[in-house]
Design an enzyme around this catalytic site. Sequence first.
Site, PDB file in Angstrom:
ATOM      1  N   ASP A   1      57.969   0.968  54.442  1.00  0.00           N
ATOM      2  CA  ASP A   1      57.648   1.949  53.415  1.00  0.00           C
ATOM      3  C   ASP A   1      57.870   3.337  54.022  1.00  0.00           C
ATOM      4  O   ASP A   1      57.166   3.736  54.949  1.00  0.00           O
ATOM      5  CB  ASP A   1      56.197   1.761  52.971  1.00  0.00           C
ATOM      6  CG  ASP A   1      55.823   2.622  51.773  1.00  0.00           C
ATOM      7  OD1 ASP A   1      56.190   3.823  51.772  1.00  0.00           O
ATOM      8  OD2 ASP A   1      55.149   2.115  50.859  1.00  0.00           O
TER       9      ASP A   1
ATOM     10  N   GLU B   1      57.305   2.704  44.909  1.00  0.00           N
ATOM     11  CA  GLU B   1      55.848   2.595  44.907  1.00  0.00           C
ATOM     12  C   GLU B   1      55.234   3.994  44.937  1.00  0.00           C
ATOM     13  O   GLU B   1      54.705   4.441  45.948  1.00  0.00           O
ATOM     14  CB  GLU B   1      55.368   1.765  46.101  1.00  0.00           C
ATOM     15  CG  GLU B   1      53.905   1.345  45.956  1.00  0.00           C
ATOM     16  CD  GLU B   1      53.395   0.584  47.169  1.00  0.00           C
ATOM     17  OE1 GLU B   1      52.611  -0.361  46.975  1.00  0.00           O
ATOM     18  OE2 GLU B   1      53.764   0.932  48.302  1.00  0.00           O
TER      19      GLU B   1
ATOM     20  N   GLU C   1      53.407  -5.039  56.421  1.00  0.00           N
ATOM     21  CA  GLU C   1      53.714  -3.624  56.197  1.00  0.00           C
ATOM     22  C   GLU C   1      52.773  -2.722  56.985  1.00  0.00           C
ATOM     23  O   GLU C   1      51.557  -2.767  56.782  1.00  0.00           O
ATOM     24  CB  GLU C   1      53.579  -3.292  54.703  1.00  0.00           C
ATOM     25  CG  GLU C   1      53.822  -1.830  54.385  1.00  0.00           C
ATOM     26  CD  GLU C   1      53.488  -1.478  52.942  1.00  0.00           C
ATOM     27  OE1 GLU C   1      54.019  -0.469  52.449  1.00  0.00           O
ATOM     28  OE2 GLU C   1      52.686  -2.208  52.317  1.00  0.00           O
TER      29      GLU C   1
ATOM     30  N   GLN D   1      60.342   0.576  50.634  1.00  0.00           N
ATOM     31  CA  GLN D   1      59.629   1.263  49.563  1.00  0.00           C
ATOM     32  C   GLN D   1      59.731   2.768  49.784  1.00  0.00           C
ATOM     33  O   GLN D   1      59.854   3.236  50.925  1.00  0.00           O
ATOM     34  CB  GLN D   1      58.160   0.825  49.501  1.00  0.00           C
ATOM     35  CG  GLN D   1      57.992  -0.606  48.998  1.00  0.00           C
ATOM     36  CD  GLN D   1      56.551  -1.060  48.977  1.00  0.00           C
ATOM     37  OE1 GLN D   1      55.763  -0.708  49.848  1.00  0.00           O
ATOM     38  NE2 GLN D   1      56.196  -1.860  47.988  1.00  0.00           N
TER      39      GLN D   1
END
Length: 261
Positions: free
Chosen positions: A178, A242, A143, A206
């Site tokens: 993300d 998240e 990530e 995310q």
Amino acid sequence: MPRFAANLSMMYAEHAFPDRFAAAAADGFTAVEYLFPYEYPAGQLRGLLDANGLRQALFNAPPGNFEAGERGTASLPGREAEFRDGFGRALDYAETLDCPRVHVMAGVVPAGAPREDRLAVYRGNLSWAAEQAGERGVDVLIEPINQRDMPGYLLSLQDEAHRIVTEIGAPNLKVQLDLYHCQITEGDVTVRLRSDIPTGRVGHLQIAGVPDRHEPDSGELAIDYLLAVIDETGFDGWVGCEYRPAAGTSDGLGWLRRARG
């Protein structure tokens, strides 16, 4: 509508951790993720999942000494044996939790350290991890994380993450996209979703509001629009929530109710 996983490290903080599973299920979540499971026996977590009809979507491999500021050991020279021991532990948890994804944190590069040397260690550890995980039906995720929240983190750019995945060539090594980190570092989130998801290299998404990491419909991201774009791409994985709720977790789920129609 995308499938959503509640992140129990950040959401439902008004409850003790074991009670967050029931709270997430009561709000209609069917899956959860969290940073690290290792404080609890895998069997206990499995029981909490089963008791609440939940699936485990994701968790992280051991990060080193998190309290001391370490954010992964995968790129740290001389720590290869520690990384491999920790990743083996993560795979044991993944088996018990029936979790098909483990995120490997890259680590922080100290000022003045040669970045290319760290990347070489990182690639070697990821190649090994992908091979081990593949034998057990698990995807390894990497990530890109923004430098504001995690100064010095090795991996910040989406293109670099995709390049590493392509170079290693393991079918179970994928990118964790993300949208919060992407917006802070690069922006152009819609184009990213439309270009990267169809490659098959994105294994998990995310979301969170930017800039404060509260509910995803707070701040500068048009989350209702972005969720429609995710649907448009045909993404069939999980979208991890998240974020840190601004107040009570359940009270801030208006965005989820809209997504459900």
